[in-house]
Motif scaffolding. Structure first.
Motif, PDB file in Angstrom:
ATOM      1  N   LEU A  86       0.832  -1.197   0.000  1.00 55.16           N
ATOM      2  CA  LEU A  86       0.000   0.000   0.000  1.00 55.16           C
ATOM      3  C   LEU A  86       0.871   1.253   0.000  1.00 55.16           C
ATOM      4  N   SER A  87       1.930   1.244   0.812  1.00 51.96           N
ATOM      5  CA  SER A  87       2.823   2.392   0.870  1.00 51.96           C
ATOM      6  C   SER A  87       3.437   2.689  -0.489  1.00 51.96           C
ATOM      7  N   ARG A  88       3.823   1.635  -1.222  1.00 46.26           N
ATOM      8  CA  ARG A  88       4.408   1.859  -2.546  1.00 46.26           C
ATOM      9  C   ARG A  88       3.348   2.361  -3.536  1.00 46.26           C
ATOM     10  N   HIS A  89       2.120   1.844  -3.448  1.00 41.50           N
ATOM     11  CA  HIS A  89       1.029   2.379  -4.273  1.00 41.50           C
ATOM     12  C   HIS A  89       0.866   3.874  -4.021  1.00 41.50           C
ATOM     13  N   TYR A  90       0.886   4.242  -2.737  1.00 44.94           N
ATOM     14  CA  TYR A  90       0.701   5.648  -2.370  1.00 44.94           C
ATOM     15  C   TYR A  90       1.844   6.500  -2.913  1.00 44.94           C
ATOM     16  N   GLU A  91       3.066   5.983  -2.808  1.00 40.47           N
ATOM     17  CA  GLU A  91       4.218   6.727  -3.321  1.00 40.47           C
ATOM     18  C   GLU A  91       4.136   6.890  -4.832  1.00 40.47           C
ATOM     19  N   ASP A  92       3.740   5.812  -5.514  1.00 38.10           N
ATOM     20  CA  ASP A  92       3.650   5.856  -6.976  1.00 38.10           C
ATOM     21  C   ASP A  92       2.466   6.666  -7.475  1.00 38.10           C
ATOM     22  N   SER A  93       1.528   7.004  -6.577  1.00 45.38           N
ATOM     23  CA  SER A  93       0.409   7.852  -6.998  1.00 45.38           C
ATOM     24  C   SER A  93       0.862   9.284  -7.253  1.00 45.38           C
ATOM     25  N   GLY A 133       2.899   8.455   6.645  1.00 42.06           N
ATOM     26  CA  GLY A 133       3.747   9.544   7.126  1.00 42.06           C
ATOM     27  C   GLY A 133       5.197   9.392   6.695  1.00 42.06           C
ATOM     28  N   GLY A 134       5.722   8.172   6.784  1.00 41.56           N
ATOM     29  CA  GLY A 134       7.100   7.932   6.365  1.00 41.56           C
ATOM     30  C   GLY A 134       7.301   8.142   4.880  1.00 41.56           C
ATOM     31  N   THR A 135       6.296   7.771   4.094  1.00 42.13           N
ATOM     32  CA  THR A 135       6.383   7.947   2.641  1.00 42.13           C
ATOM     33  C   THR A 135       6.354   9.425   2.262  1.00 42.13           C
ATOM     34  N   VAL A 136       5.444  10.182   2.887  1.00 44.20           N
ATOM     35  CA  VAL A 136       5.375  11.621   2.615  1.00 44.20           C
ATOM     36  C   VAL A 136       6.671  12.306   3.046  1.00 44.20           C
ATOM     37  N   ALA A 137       7.205  11.919   4.210  1.00 40.85           N
ATOM     38  CA  ALA A 137       8.435  12.534   4.710  1.00 40.85           C
ATOM     39  C   ALA A 137       9.592  12.329   3.738  1.00 40.85           C
ATOM     40  N   ARG A 138       9.651  11.143   3.112  1.00 38.59           N
ATOM     41  CA  ARG A 138      10.727  10.876   2.158  1.00 38.59           C
ATOM     42  C   ARG A 138      10.722  11.902   1.021  1.00 38.59           C
ATOM     43  N   HIS A 139       9.517  12.353   0.649  1.00 40.27           N
ATOM     44  CA  HIS A 139       9.404  13.272  -0.489  1.00 40.27           C
ATOM     45  C   HIS A 139       9.564  14.732  -0.063  1.00 40.27           C
ATOM     46  N   VAL A 140       8.914  15.133   1.018  1.00 40.33           N
ATOM     47  CA  VAL A 140       8.977  16.550   1.381  1.00 40.33           C
ATOM     48  C   VAL A 140      10.355  16.945   1.906  1.00 40.33           C
ATOM     49  N   PHE A 141      11.107  15.979   2.452  1.00 45.27           N
ATOM     50  CA  PHE A 141      12.457  16.269   2.921  1.00 45.27           C
ATOM     51  C   PHE A 141      13.509  15.737   1.951  1.00 45.27           C
ATOM     52  N   ARG A 142      13.082  15.363   0.754  1.00 43.25           N
ATOM     53  CA  ARG A 142      13.962  14.909  -0.315  1.00 43.25           C
ATOM     54  C   ARG A 142      14.876  13.758   0.106  1.00 43.25           C
TER      55      ARG A 142
END
Length: 407
Positions: A86-93, A133-142
Motif C-alpha cells: 500500500l505504501s508503494r502504491h501511495y508513493e507511486d500515486s 507519514g514515512g512515505t510523505v516525509a521521504r518526499h517533502v524532505f527529499r
C-alpha cells in the motif's frame, strides 16, 4: 518432571528474552538473526525444561501454543506485508510529490505532517498511518529524514490510535472484550498532550537536518487510479474491523480477518495496477523479525500482572517498548481493575520509545533501515519518553484513576 530454572530468582525464560533484546540492541545490522536465535533458545528451553504453560510439555505443547497464537501472528504478517505494498502504491500515486507545495517550508510543516499522521491513525490502522507519514516525509524532505523525526512519526501514529477502537490492535481487543469505545476515547487526553510535547522538538530537529523543499516536482501528474487503490485497501481494512467486531466477534479469535481483508483488496485491485512486488523481500525481513519477537514474548511465564493501579499502568507503558503489548493487554483484560482509557494510552503510545516496540515502528524501519538502532532511536527520539510521562500525568491529574467497572 519438567523443572523451571531460575537465576537469582529470575526465571530463565525472561533472561533468554532479555538477552535477545540486548542482541537486537547491540547488533542492529543483524536484528533478524538476533531475534531468530533468541526465539530458538526460548523454544529449546521450553521444550527441555518447562513446557508451554497451560498447553503442556514437548512438541504437543508447542503445537497447541502456536494454534493459540496463530491468528495474531497471521494478522501481523498480512498487515505488515500488505501495507508495504500500500505504501508503494501511495508513493507511486505521486501525491507525496505534491505535498511540499501544501506544507509550510519551516518547522511548522514538520509539525503539521505529524498532526496529519495522528489524525489518520484514529481512523486507519496505526501501521498504515505510520507508513503514509514515512512515505510523505521521504518526499517533502527529499530523502533526508532524521531518525528523531521518524521516531516522532511512529509515536504520532501510536498516539492517534490510542483512543480509537479501530486505530490499534490493543484498543480493538478492549472493544471485543466489552469495553465501551467512549471509555477508550479518554486516552486522547494524554495522547494530545504527548503530541504537543514531542511534535515541536522533533520538527525543529528535522528542520536543522533537512528542511522541507517547498517547490513540488515539476510536471507531476497524480495517478488517480492508485489513489483509488489505496483508498480501497484502507476502506477494506476498516470495514472488516468494524463489521467483525459488531457482528462476528468470535471470528476474530479464529481467523485473521483484518489481514485477509487487506490482501483480498490488494489482489482485486491488482487488476487495475500491478503492485510493486519488489518491496516484499525487505518487508519480509522486518516482518519476520517482529513475528520472532512476538512469538518469543508470548512464551514468557507472565500469568499475572501486579495489582492494578496507576503505577502499574505507567510501568506497562515502559514494558511495552520491549515486550509486545498484545499479551500485556490480554492479561490486563483478564485481571480487570484498570482504568481502560489510561491503559489504552500507556500500552499504545509506550511502544514508541524503541523502534521494535510497536508494529508501526517495525513497518517504518522497513522503509528506513537506519532506524534499527536502539541507541540512536532513544538518543534522538528523547522527546517521546518525555511526552509519554507528561501525557500520562496530565491525564491522571485531569481525569483521575477510575478502576474497571463491570463490562
Amino acid at each position: 518432571m519438567l523443572t523451571p530454572i531460575a537465576v537469582c530468582g529470575i526465571p530463565l525464560d525472561f533472561i533468554l528474552f532479555g538477552l535477545t533484546l540486548l542482541g537486537v540492541a547491540l547488533f542492529h545490522r543483524h536484528t533478524l538473526a538476533a531475534a531468530l536465535t533468541g526465539l530458538a533458545a526460548v523454544v529449546g528451553y521450553k521444550l527441555a525444561f518447562t513446557g508451554f504453560a497451560t498447553f503442556g510439555p514437548g512438541l504437543a505443547g508447542l503445537v497447541h501454543h502456536m494454534r493459540h497464537e496463530w491468528v495474531t501472528l497471521a494478522n501481523l504478517f498480512l498487515l505488515l506485508m500488505g501495507f508495504a505494498l500500500l505504501s508503494r502504491h501511495y508513493e507511486d500515486s505521486r501525491i507525496p510529490d505534491r505535498m511540499p507545495a501544501l506544507l509550510p517550508d519551516d518547522w511548522t510543516g514538520g509539525v503539521l505532517l505529524l498532526v496529519l499522521v495522528f489524525v489518520l491513525s484514529a481512523f486507519l490502522d496505526n501501521i498504515a498511518a505510520a507508513l503514509v507519514g514515512g512515505t510523505v516525509a521521504r518526499h517533502v524532505f527529499r530523502g533526508r529524514v532524521h531518525i528523531g523525526y521518524l521516531a516522532a512519526i511512529v509515536a504520532s501514529a501510536n498516539a492517534g490510535g490510542a483512543g480509537s477502537v479501530v486505530g490499534d490492535t490493543t484498543t480493538t481487543m478492549m472493544w471485543i472484550d466489552g469495553i465501551s469505545p467512549l471509555t477508550v476515547v479518554d486516552a486522547y487526553v494524554a495522547a494530545v498532550v504527548a503530541m504537543l510535547v514531542l511534535a515541536v522538538p522533533a520538527s525543529l530537529q528535522q528542520q536543522r537536518y533537512s528542511p522541507i523543499v517547498k517547490k513540488a516536482l515539476s510536471g507531476t501528474r497524480i495517478d488517480w487510479t492508485r489513489v483509488v487503490i489505496v483508498a480501497a485497501i484502507l476502506l477494506a481494512a476498516m470495514a472488516a474491523n468494524v463489521t467483525a467486531n459488531l457482528k462476528f466477534p468470535a471470528l476474530l479469535d479464529t481467523f485473521p480477518v483484518l489481514g485477509a481483508a487487506v490482501w483480498l483488496a490488494i489482489l482485486l485491485t491488482s487488476l487495475l495496477r500491478r503492485p510493486d512486488w519488489s518491496v516484499m523481500p525487505e518487508a519480509g525481513q522486518g516482518t519476520a523479525f517482529l513475528l520472532a519477537l512476538v512469538t518469543a514474548a508470548s512464551m514468557m511465564p507472565v500469568e499475572k500482572l501486579p495489582a492494578a493501579s496507576w503505577q502499574t499502568a505507567l510501568g506497562l507503558g515502559f514494558i511495552s517498548s520491549v515486550f509486545d503489548n498484545i499479551p500485556l493487554t490480554a492479561l490486563a483484560l483478564k485481571q480487570g481493575g484498570y482504568d481502560w482509557g489510561l491503559l489504552a494510552y500507556t500500552v499504545g503510545f509506550g511502544g514508541s520509545m524503541i523502534w521494535f516496540g510497536s508494529s508501526a515502528g517495525v513497518a517504518v524501519s522497513n522503509l528506513y533501515p537506519e532506524t534499527r538502532s536502539v541507541a540512536r532511536w532513544i538518543v534522538y527520539g528523547w522527546p517521546i519518553i518525555l511526552a509519554y510521562v507528561v501525557g500520562f500525568f496530565v491525564m491522571l491529574a485531569l481525569l483521575g484513576w477510575h478502576p474497571d467497572a463491570p463490562h
